[in-house]
Motif scaffolding. Structure first.
Motif, mmCIF file in Angstrom:
data_model
loop_
_atom_site.group_PDB
_atom_site.id
_atom_site.type_symbol
_atom_site.label_atom_id
_atom_site.label_comp_id
_atom_site.label_asym_id
_atom_site.label_seq_id
_atom_site.Cartn_x
_atom_site.Cartn_y
_atom_site.Cartn_z
ATOM 1 N N PHE A 125 -5.386 5.847 11.938
ATOM 2 C CA PHE A 125 -4.829 4.500 11.854
ATOM 3 C C PHE A 125 -5.767 3.558 11.122
ATOM 4 N N LYS A 126 -5.190 2.454 10.689
ATOM 5 C CA LYS A 126 -5.929 1.321 10.138
ATOM 6 C C LYS A 126 -5.449 0.091 10.880
ATOM 7 N N THR A 127 -6.368 -0.783 11.265
ATOM 8 C CA THR A 127 -5.965 -2.031 11.896
ATOM 9 C C THR A 127 -6.769 -3.200 11.323
ATOM 10 N N VAL A 128 -6.137 -4.327 11.270
ATOM 11 C CA VAL A 128 -6.794 -5.562 10.844
ATOM 12 C C VAL A 128 -6.949 -6.439 12.079
ATOM 13 N N LEU A 129 -8.191 -6.680 12.480
ATOM 14 C CA LEU A 129 -8.471 -7.462 13.672
ATOM 15 C C LEU A 129 -8.273 -8.955 13.394
#
Length: 252
Positions: free
Chosen positions: A156-160
């Motif tokens: 996954f990739k997430t933008v905080l």
């Protein structure tokens, strides 16, 4: 507060370390990634001061025992706390369809009715597709196939909220097909089984794993700012941090 909390960095056969898994803290809530191989996940959370009642969502990368079995225990404890009125709100487990099917089946076969009767009412299973974007706990997550050669696995990739990008490649080497998701990550979490100098001893590539130099070279090409290794051997715990960082510096 946004914080990465590692609950285990060991490989499948770890006995001194817990299996590779971690949590992303977002304020008072946690997003758990993998559960390790058993009920040790509960004690690891206790050691890290992560209340089980604060774990709101979970993502399981794949169905290998050292990643998926701990999820059953997390669900068991959350089901207990729901039954006792301690856990407020709902809990959702994410994963690709094979993962979701396995966890649901395992829960229905092994957990008491007072826990399983929460499934589809307060405990939910959400299958995700390759490239699917989902908003979880106020963050945008993109799940993707890592193109595993052993067993279907997603990362996954997430933008905080602070705009930092965190990407996870699971426990197999980087595949160029995933570049669009991990390129320019602020934090890249990936496996590195051992040092290049120990490759003959551990044969990581035969097991479809990387050495530190492999992973750090890929990170450099991807423009990654910070690299986090896990799923490692555990024979060099005393010196691992120093030697892995030294080899990574050469790779970078």
């Amino acid at each position: 507060m946004n914080r990465l909390v590692f609950l285990g960095t060991g490989n499948a056969f770890a006995t001194k370390l817990y299996n590779a898994c971690f949590a992303i803290q977002q304020g008072e809530e946690y997003f758990l990634v993998d559960g390790g191989g058993g009920n040790g996940i509960i004690s690891q959370c206790e050691k890290a001061n992560i209340p089980i009642t604060s774990i709101r969502n979970m993502f399981v990368t794949h169905n290998h025992s050292d990643h998926v079995l701990g999820a059953i225990w997390v669900i068991r404890f959350i089901g207990l706390y729901m039954h006792d009125g301690i856990y407020k709100g709902n809990f959702t487990v994410y994963g690709h369809q094979e993962v979701i099917d396995f966890i649901r089946y395992a829960c229905m076969q092994t957990l008491p009715l007072k826990f399983t009767d929460k499934i589809d009412k307060r405990i939910f299973f959400q299958a995700v597709e390759n490239g699917e974007e989902v908003s979880i706990q106020g963050c945008d997550f993109t799940f993707f196939d890592i193109y595993s050669v052993k067993l279907k696995q997603f990362g996954f990739k997430t933008v905080l909220p602070n705009r930092q990008i965190v990407s996870c490649l699971g426990d197999e080497p980087y595949n160029a097909k995933t570049a669009q998701y991990v390129r320019k990550s602020d934090w890249l979490i990936c496996e590195a089984f051992c040092l290049e100098s120990d490759a003959e001893k551990y044969n990581p590539r035969e097991k479809y794993h990387s050495t530190v130099i492999d992973a750090s070279t890929n990170a450099q090409e991807l423009g990654v700012s910070h690299l986090i290794f896990y799923h490692t051997e555990e024979d060099t715990i005393a010196t691992r941090k120093q030697t892995y960082m030294q080899e990574a510096a050469h790779g970078l």
